[in-house]
Design a protein around this motif. Structure first.
Motif, short mmCIF file in Angstrom:
data_model
loop_
_atom_site.label_atom_id
_atom_site.label_comp_id
_atom_site.label_asym_id
_atom_site.label_seq_id
_atom_site.Cartn_x
_atom_site.Cartn_y
_atom_site.Cartn_z
N GLN A 207 0.83 -1.19 0.00
CA GLN A 207 0.00 0.00 0.00
C GLN A 207 0.87 1.26 0.00
N ASP A 208 0.23 2.37 -0.38
CA ASP A 208 0.97 3.64 -0.36
C ASP A 208 1.46 3.98 1.03
N ALA A 274 12.72 17.01 13.68
CA ALA A 274 12.69 15.66 13.11
C ALA A 274 11.26 15.20 12.85
N ILE A 275 10.35 15.51 13.76
CA ILE A 275 8.93 15.13 13.57
C ILE A 275 8.35 15.90 12.38
N ILE A 276 8.70 17.17 12.25
CA ILE A 276 8.24 17.94 11.09
C ILE A 276 8.75 17.31 9.80
N ALA A 277 10.03 16.90 9.79
CA ALA A 277 10.59 16.25 8.61
C ALA A 277 9.88 14.94 8.31
N MET A 278 9.59 14.15 9.34
CA MET A 278 8.91 12.87 9.16
C MET A 278 7.51 13.06 8.58
N MET A 279 6.73 13.98 9.18
CA MET A 279 5.37 14.21 8.71
C MET A 279 5.36 14.79 7.30
N THR A 280 6.33 15.66 7.00
CA THR A 280 6.42 16.23 5.65
C THR A 280 6.71 15.16 4.62
N ALA A 281 7.67 14.27 4.95
CA ALA A 281 8.02 13.19 4.02
C ALA A 281 6.83 12.27 3.79
N ARG A 282 6.14 11.91 4.86
CA ARG A 282 5.00 11.00 4.74
C ARG A 282 3.89 11.61 3.87
N ASN A 283 3.53 12.85 4.17
CA ASN A 283 2.47 13.51 3.40
C ASN A 283 2.87 13.70 1.94
N THR A 284 4.14 14.00 1.71
CA THR A 284 4.62 14.18 0.33
C THR A 284 4.49 12.89 -0.45
N VAL A 285 4.88 11.78 0.16
CA VAL A 285 4.80 10.48 -0.52
C VAL A 285 3.34 10.12 -0.81
N LEU A 286 2.48 10.26 0.17
CA LEU A 286 1.07 9.89 0.00
C LEU A 286 0.41 10.75 -1.08
N ARG A 287 0.67 12.03 -1.10
CA ARG A 287 0.05 12.90 -2.09
C ARG A 287 0.62 12.65 -3.49
N THR A 288 1.92 12.35 -3.56
CA THR A 288 2.55 12.09 -4.85
C THR A 288 2.05 10.76 -5.43
N LEU A 289 2.01 9.73 -4.59
CA LEU A 289 1.57 8.41 -5.08
C LEU A 289 0.08 8.41 -5.43
N ALA A 290 -0.70 9.25 -4.75
CA ALA A 290 -2.13 9.31 -5.04
C ALA A 290 -2.39 9.88 -6.44
N ARG A 291 -1.46 10.68 -6.95
CA ARG A 291 -1.63 11.25 -8.28
C ARG A 291 -1.06 10.36 -9.37
N MET A 292 -0.36 9.30 -8.96
CA MET A 292 0.24 8.39 -9.95
C MET A 292 -0.83 7.44 -10.48
N PRO A 293 -0.75 7.07 -11.77
CA PRO A 293 -1.74 6.13 -12.32
C PRO A 293 -1.60 4.74 -11.74
#
Length: 293
Positions: A207-208, A274-293
């Motif tokens: 899963q994403d 570090a928590i800001i970096a973690m949450m940013t990375a997670r949200n970036t991945v989820l939003r990027t993968l959600a736009r992928m076909p």
């Protein structure tokens, strides 16, 4: 579905600079946060020490180079009869000499120096005293008497310090935004580099959220490592500032005399970043993968 397949994020060359950038950001954030604390403490100390007080200055007579006892007594009577004045006390000559010693140097044997006499006035903070009217009464009763209203220069000083506080807050905000932007860039670069591996993971049922956890864990570790490095560099800088401040007799600008919760806030800054970096990375991945076909 495979339970655990780690992406080879540790070998990403583009992420090697991230801990050092975060270290620099945390270093600046610690200095900015400490600056905010010092300015806030200074404003509060000065406000408590000066609020509700006045100083009346009696200029020495040009002929005798001294202030007569009658002038002092008359001034005290005027002050004590003024509504809102709680106490008026004459500052001793020795205390007056000690006030000018930092500018005149060693003043031993200079007791005959023609200095004004000072009267400390304590006022009721709930009663508004008309300073202009008091000045006029003193000028009529005791020529050469003048009122030094601490509130005037204190207000100006407080406004200046508050401006500096907002500048420091702006610096912290910029640091957070730069950190978020850097993590977003690094994460998107990692997604592009490992695009084929991520597609394979999707084919086998990953899963994403699983992919996002991989990047989030990596960002958390890099953030902690960089944040602790920045904190370690900031500590000797703060002590160096304290050393020079103490030699310049800026005791009110101490950078280490804080409450326990303030020390705790400084200590957890790397964790927060570090928590800001973690949450940013997670949200970036989820939003990027959600736009992928």
């Amino acid at each position: 579905m495979i339970n655990r397949i780690d992406l080879p994020l540790d070998h990403d060359a583009h992420a090697r600079f991230l801990p050092w950038l975060i270290a620099f950001m945390v270093y600046l954030a610690v200095l900015a946060v400490v600056g905010i604390m010092v300015l806030s403490k200074t404003v509060n100390n000065w406000d408590r020490g000066v609020s509700g007080t006045l100083t009346v200055q009696l200029a020495p007579d040009q002929k005798t180079d001294a202030v007569s006892k009658s002038a002092i007594q008359e001034t005290l009577e005027v002050l004590r009869s003024t509504p809102g004045v709680i106490e008026a006390s004459l500052v001793s000559e020795n205390d007056t000499l000690s006030l000018v010693e930092p500018w005149l140097g060693d003043i031993a044997g200079m007791a005959d120096l023609p200095l004004p006499r000072l009267i400390d006035v304590t006022m009721d903070v709930d009663v508004r005293v008309d300073i202009d009217a008091l000045n006029q009464r003193l000028a009529i009763s005791v020529p050469g008497a003048s009122v030094d209203d601490h509130g005037v220069w204190l207000d100006r000083l407080v406004r200046m310090l508050q401006t500096l506080q907002w500048i420091a807050i702006s610096v912290v905000t910029v640091i957070v935004l730069v950190t978020v932007g850097t993590v977003v860039f690094t994460t998107k670069t990692g997604l592009a580099v490992h695009g084929e591996a991520i597609q394979v993971l999707h084919l086998i049922g990953a899963q994403d959220s699983y992919v996002a956890r991989q990047f989030a864990s990596r960002a958390l570790w890099l953030g902690l490592r960089g944040g602790l490095t920045g904190l370690l560099f900031a500590i000797p800088t703060l002590y160096a500032i304290r050393f020079y401040a103490s030699h310049m007799q800026l005791g009110s600008l101490s950078v280490t005399d804080f409450a326990a919760y303030q020390y705790l806030l400084i200590a957890v800054l790397p964790v927060i970043v570090a928590i800001i970096a973690m949450m940013t990375a997670r949200n970036t991945v989820l939003r990027t993968l959600a736009r992928m076909p």
